[in-house]
Design a protein around this motif. Structure first.
Motif, short mmCIF file in Angstrom:
data_model
loop_
_atom_site.label_atom_id
_atom_site.label_comp_id
_atom_site.label_asym_id
_atom_site.label_seq_id
_atom_site.Cartn_x
_atom_site.Cartn_y
_atom_site.Cartn_z
N PHE A 87 0.86 -1.18 0.00
CA PHE A 87 0.00 0.00 0.00
C PHE A 87 0.89 1.23 0.00
CE2 PHE A 87 -2.04 3.49 2.24
CZ PHE A 87 -3.32 3.51 1.73
N ALA A 88 0.58 2.21 -0.83
CA ALA A 88 1.32 3.47 -0.84
C ALA A 88 0.37 4.59 -1.21
CB ALA A 88 2.50 3.42 -1.81
N ALA A 89 0.31 5.63 -0.40
CA ALA A 89 -0.58 6.76 -0.66
C ALA A 89 -0.06 8.00 0.04
CB ALA A 89 -2.01 6.45 -0.19
N GLU A 90 -0.45 9.15 -0.48
CA GLU A 90 -0.11 10.41 0.17
C GLU A 90 -1.39 11.03 0.72
OE1 GLU A 90 2.99 13.46 -1.19
OE2 GLU A 90 1.10 14.34 -1.92
N VAL A 91 -1.30 11.60 1.91
CA VAL A 91 -2.42 12.31 2.49
C VAL A 91 -2.59 13.60 1.71
CG1 VAL A 91 -3.34 13.42 4.54
CG2 VAL A 91 -1.98 11.33 4.76
N ASP A 92 -3.71 13.74 1.00
CA ASP A 92 -3.88 14.91 0.14
C ASP A 92 -4.90 15.90 0.68
OD1 ASP A 92 -6.14 13.42 -0.28
OD2 ASP A 92 -5.82 13.15 -2.44
N SER A 93 -5.46 15.60 1.85
CA SER A 93 -6.37 16.56 2.49
C SER A 93 -6.38 16.29 3.99
CB SER A 93 -7.79 16.43 1.92
OG SER A 93 -8.40 15.25 2.41
N PRO A 94 -6.59 17.30 4.80
CA PRO A 94 -6.62 17.09 6.26
C PRO A 94 -7.63 16.03 6.69
CG PRO A 94 -6.52 19.43 5.76
CD PRO A 94 -6.76 18.73 4.45
N ALA A 95 -8.74 15.94 5.97
CA ALA A 95 -9.79 15.00 6.36
C ALA A 95 -9.40 13.55 6.11
CB ALA A 95 -11.08 15.32 5.60
N ALA A 96 -8.38 13.31 5.28
CA ALA A 96 -8.03 11.94 4.90
C ALA A 96 -6.90 11.35 5.74
CB ALA A 96 -7.62 11.92 3.42
N THR A 97 -6.33 12.14 6.65
CA THR A 97 -5.14 11.69 7.38
C THR A 97 -5.37 10.37 8.11
OG1 THR A 97 -4.51 14.01 7.70
CG2 THR A 97 -3.38 12.35 9.06
N ALA A 98 -6.39 10.30 8.94
CA ALA A 98 -6.63 9.11 9.73
C ALA A 98 -7.03 7.92 8.85
CB ALA A 98 -7.72 9.38 10.77
N GLU A 99 -7.78 8.18 7.81
CA GLU A 99 -8.22 7.09 6.93
C GLU A 99 -7.03 6.43 6.23
OE1 GLU A 99 -12.59 8.95 5.70
OE2 GLU A 99 -10.86 9.18 4.37
N ILE A 100 -6.12 7.24 5.72
CA ILE A 100 -4.98 6.68 4.97
C ILE A 100 -4.04 5.95 5.91
CG2 ILE A 100 -2.93 7.31 3.64
CD1 ILE A 100 -4.65 9.47 2.29
N LEU A 101 -3.82 6.51 7.09
CA LEU A 101 -2.98 5.82 8.06
C LEU A 101 -3.58 4.47 8.46
CD1 LEU A 101 -1.91 8.74 10.40
CD2 LEU A 101 -0.36 7.30 9.07
N SER A 102 -4.86 4.43 8.69
CA SER A 102 -5.52 3.19 9.07
C SER A 102 -5.45 2.16 7.95
CB SER A 102 -6.99 3.45 9.44
OG SER A 102 -7.08 4.29 10.57
N ALA A 103 -5.62 2.63 6.71
CA ALA A 103 -5.52 1.72 5.56
C ALA A 103 -4.11 1.16 5.43
CB ALA A 103 -5.92 2.47 4.28
N ALA A 104 -3.10 1.97 5.73
CA ALA A 104 -1.71 1.51 5.64
C ALA A 104 -1.44 0.41 6.66
CB ALA A 104 -0.76 2.68 5.86
N PHE A 105 -1.86 0.62 7.90
CA PHE A 105 -1.64 -0.41 8.92
C PHE A 105 -2.42 -1.68 8.60
CE2 PHE A 105 0.10 2.99 11.53
CZ PHE A 105 1.08 2.33 12.25
#
Length: 557
Positions: free
Chosen positions: A132-150
Motif C-alpha cells: 500500500f502506498a498513498a499520500e495524504v492529500d487533504s486534512p480530512a483523509a489523514t486518519a483514513e490513509i494511516l488506518s488503511a496503511a496499517f
C-alpha cells in the motif's frame, strides 16, 4: 498520550495519536524540515523516538519489529532522499512478509508538481515495493490513509506500507480524528471441498513431502504444524525463512532446509515426493523452476493468499484462509500408517550425514577458521533464550543450511531480496522486542559496513547486542559464483577493517577471535559484557565453490 484538543489538533497530532492507538512503542528514523512537526509531536507522546544514522536502517529495524511481534513497526523519514533511502527496507519487508509502515515527509500539496527542494513523487517511488502506498492529500483523509496503511501491512501475508505526509497538512488544523481499531481481521478455515480433496491426494500418495515456507514460522502456525506431525508423521523440508517451525520432537522427520541451489540432501527428499504440501510458501523463497521444474506431481497449497501460478507451480488444490485452522482441519482427514520405505531411507541418510557433519565440524581447527567450526560453536550458544539475526552472504548459507533452531522466529534471515546490511538493525529490533533475551547478529565484512554506523544507535540505547563479523576481505558469495561461471572473480575484493578499533571508536567493546578454539570463550565473554559487542573472526572460505555446485552432496568439508 498526546492530549491536543479537537480545536487545537493539527495533522501531526492525528498521526501520533493514531500510532499510539495502534500500540506503537517506538518509531525509527531521521528527521528533516518536511517531517519535523511529527517529530515535535512525538516528544509529548508515549512513543520513544529512536534516531538512526540512515533511513534504510530505520526501515530494517521497523521490519524486524514487525517480524517478531506481528504488529507493524514504524519508520519515519523526511522528504526526497529521506524517502528514497527507505525503499530498500520497504522492499525487504515486502518480500519477507514483515509488517511495517513507513511515514515520509513531502512538500506542500500545492507544490507537489513544482521543482522545489526535496520534491519527489514518493508514492510512485514506493508503490512497487509495498502492499500500500498513498499520500495524504487533504486534512480530512489523514486518519483514513494511516488506518488503511496499517491494515494492509498487517493483514493477509504481511508486508510494507508507505504514507506520504505533506508539510502543510501536518502543520495545519486537523479535519479528522484518529480512527480507533474496532475489529481484528481473523481468517477462518477454507471450504470443505478443498480440504477433502487435499486429504485425498495426501492419503493416496506414496511419498508426500511437506514444504514449509516463511509463514510457517509464525508461532501459531508452527504450533499447528507440530500438532499435525504428532498425529501423522510426514517428511518435512523447509525454506530458510521457515527456521524454527519444528520442535525437537518432530526433528526425525525433518530433512533440512532448502534454498538458492538444489544441492542439499533435503532437495533429494523433496524431489522424491509424489505430492508436495506447501505451507505458507512464497515462490521468492525458493524458485519452483529449481525444485519443481517440469514436474506434473500434485501440489497442495496452504496459505493466506492464492498461489501465483507459473509454469512450475500450478497447485492441484488451494486451501486459503487461516493456515493454522486449515492445518488443524486437514489433520482430522489425513489417515496414513507412516513413512514410506523411500522416505524413511532418505531421512535416515540425512540424519547420519548430519551427525557426521557435526563431528567433522567440531574437529576443524586453526586460523582462519573453517565456516562449519563456527557453526558448531554457534549451535552451542543458540539456546531457547537467544535470538539470531543473519545478514546475507556465504556465511548465511552455512547458517541457513546447518544451524538448527527449534523456536519460531528465533532466527531472522533475508530470503526474498537477500538484502545486505539487515543483521545489525534486526539485532537492534530484537533487543527492543526481547529485552530479556540474548541477541546475536552475524554478518560478513562486506555487509557489515552497509549498516555498521548503527552501532552508535545500539550504544546510545545501551543494548546488550553481540554482533559477529566473518572476515575474508571480499564479497565472497558473489566471488564464489563468478569463479564457477568464469574461472575468476571480479569486483569483489575489499580492504581491511579493524573490528576491535571500529567498536571502540563507537564506545562499544571489540574482540578478535585468534583461532578456532578461541570462538567459545570469546562468545561467552561477549554475552557477559554490558552494552554492544563486536566480534571479528577470520574465516576460511577456500572451499566455498561447493556451496553453489549443483550436486546432491551433504558435505562441504
Amino acid at each position: 498520550m498526546t492530549n491536543a484538543s479537537p480545536q487545537q489538533r493539527n495533522g501531526a497530532d492525528v498521526v501520533v495519536e493514531t500510532l499510539e492507538q495502534r500500540g506503537t512503542t517506538h518509531v525509527f528514523g531521521v528527521p528533516g524540515a518536511k517531517i519535523d512537526r511529527v517529530f515535535d509531536r512525538l516528544v509529548d507522546s508515549s512513543i520513544q523516538t529512536v534516531v538512526c544514522r540512515h533511513e534504510q536502517n530505520a526501515a530494517f529495524i521497523a521490519g524486524g519489529i514487525g517480524r517478531m511481534t506481528g504488529k507493524a513497526g514504524v519508520a519515519i523519514a523526511t522528504s526526497g532522499p529521506g524517502v528514497s533511502n527507505l525503499v530498500t527496507g520497504l522492499a525487504t519487508a515486502h518480500s519477507e512478509g514483515d509488517p511495517m509502515v513507513a511515514l515520509g515527509g513531502s512538500v506542500a500539496v500545492a507544490d507537489r508538481l513544482k521543482l522545489l527542494h526535496q520534491s519527489l513523487d514518493s508514492v510512485d517511488v514506493c508503490r512497487p515495493v509495498t502492499k500500500f502506498a498513498a499520500e495524504v492529500d487533504s486534512p480530512a483523509a489523514t486518519a483514513e490513509i494511516l488506518s488503511a496503511a496499517f491494515r494492509a501491512a498487517e493483514s493477509g501475508r504481511p508486508g510494507s506500507a508507505f504514507v506520504g505526509l505533506p508539510i502543510d497538512i501536518m502543520n495545519g488544523p486537523a479535519a479528522c480524528s484518529p480512527i480507533r481499531l474496532r475489529s481484528v481481521i481473523e481468517q477462518g478455515a477454507g471450504p470443505d471441498v478443498a480440504l477433502a480433496e487435499a486429504a485425498r491426494l495426501i492419503n493416496d500418495a506414496t511419498n508426500p513431502v511437506v514444504l514449509l515456507g516463511l509463514m510457517a514460522s509464525k508461532p501459531r502456525v508452527a504450533q499447528a504444524i507440530r500438532a499435525l506431525l504428532a498425529k501423522t508423521v510426514l517428511p518435512v523440508v523447509g525454506t530458510f525463512q521457515a527456521a524454527g517451525a519444528l520442535s525437537e520432537r518432530e526433528f526425525e522427520a525433518f530433512g533440512g532446509r532448502v534454498g538458492q541451489i538444489a544441492n542439499q540432501p533435503a532437495d533429494k527428499l523433496l524431489e522424491s515426493a509424489d505430492v508436495v504440501i506447501t505451507v505458507g510458501y512464497d515462490a521468492v523463497e525458493y524458485w519452483p523452476s529449481i525444485w519443481n521444474s517440469g514436474s506434473e506431481r500434485p501440489i497442495v497449497h496452504i496459505d493466506v493468499v492464492p498461489a501465483m501460478i507459473e509454469n512450475d507451480y500450478n497447485p492441484s488444490v488451494e486451501i486459503l484462509g487461516s493456515i493454522e485452522a486449515n492445518i488443524e482441519r486437514l489433520s482430522r482427514l489425513i489417515v496414513r500408517k507412516g513413512l514410506s520405505v523411500q522416505s524413511s531411507g532418505l531421512l535416515r541418510h540425512i540424519a547420519e550425514d548430519r551427525t557426521r557433519l557435526i563431528t567433522e565440524a567440531a574437529a576443524q581447527g586453526g586460523s582462519p577458521v573453517h565456516p562449519l567450526r563456527i557453526i558448531a560453536e554457534l549451535q552451542k550458544v543458540l539456546t531457547p533464550d537467544v535470538t539470531l539475526c543473519s545478514d546475507m552472504g556465504s556465511f548465511s548459507l552455512y547458517l541457513s543450511r546447518y544451524l538448527t533452531s527449534f523456536r519460531a522466529r528465533q532466527v531472522l534471515i533475508s530470503n526474498g531480496q537477500q538484502t545486505l546490511g539487515v543483521a545489525l538493525p534486526w539485532g537492534i529490533a530484537a533487543c527492543i522486542v526481547r529485552p530479556a533475551e540474548k541477541v546475536l547478529s552475524v554478518s560478513g565484512d562486506g555487509g557489515f559496513l552497509f549498516s555498521g554506523m548503527e552501532l552508535e544507535t545500539a550504544v546510545r540505547l545501551k543494548l546488550n547486542l553481540v554482533h559477529m563479523v566473518w572476515i575474508d576481505g571480499s564479497y565472497n558469495m558473489v566471488a564464489a559464483q563468478e569463479e564457477l561461471k568464469y574461472g575468476r572473480h571480479s569486483g569483489t575484493d575489499l580492504g581491511p577493517v579493524n573490528i576491535v578499533k571500529y567498536a571502540e571508536a563507537f564506545g562499544a567493546t571489540g574482540f578478535q577471535v585468534k583461532g578456532a578454539d578461541d570462538i567459545a570463550p570469546v562468545l561467552r565473554k561477549a554475552f557477559e559484557t554490558d552494552g554492544p559487542v563486536l566480534i571479528g573472526v577470520n574465516v576460511d572460505y577456500s572451499k566455498n565453490a561447493a556451496l553453489f555446485e549443483m550436486v546432491y552432496d551433504g558435505s562441504l568439508v
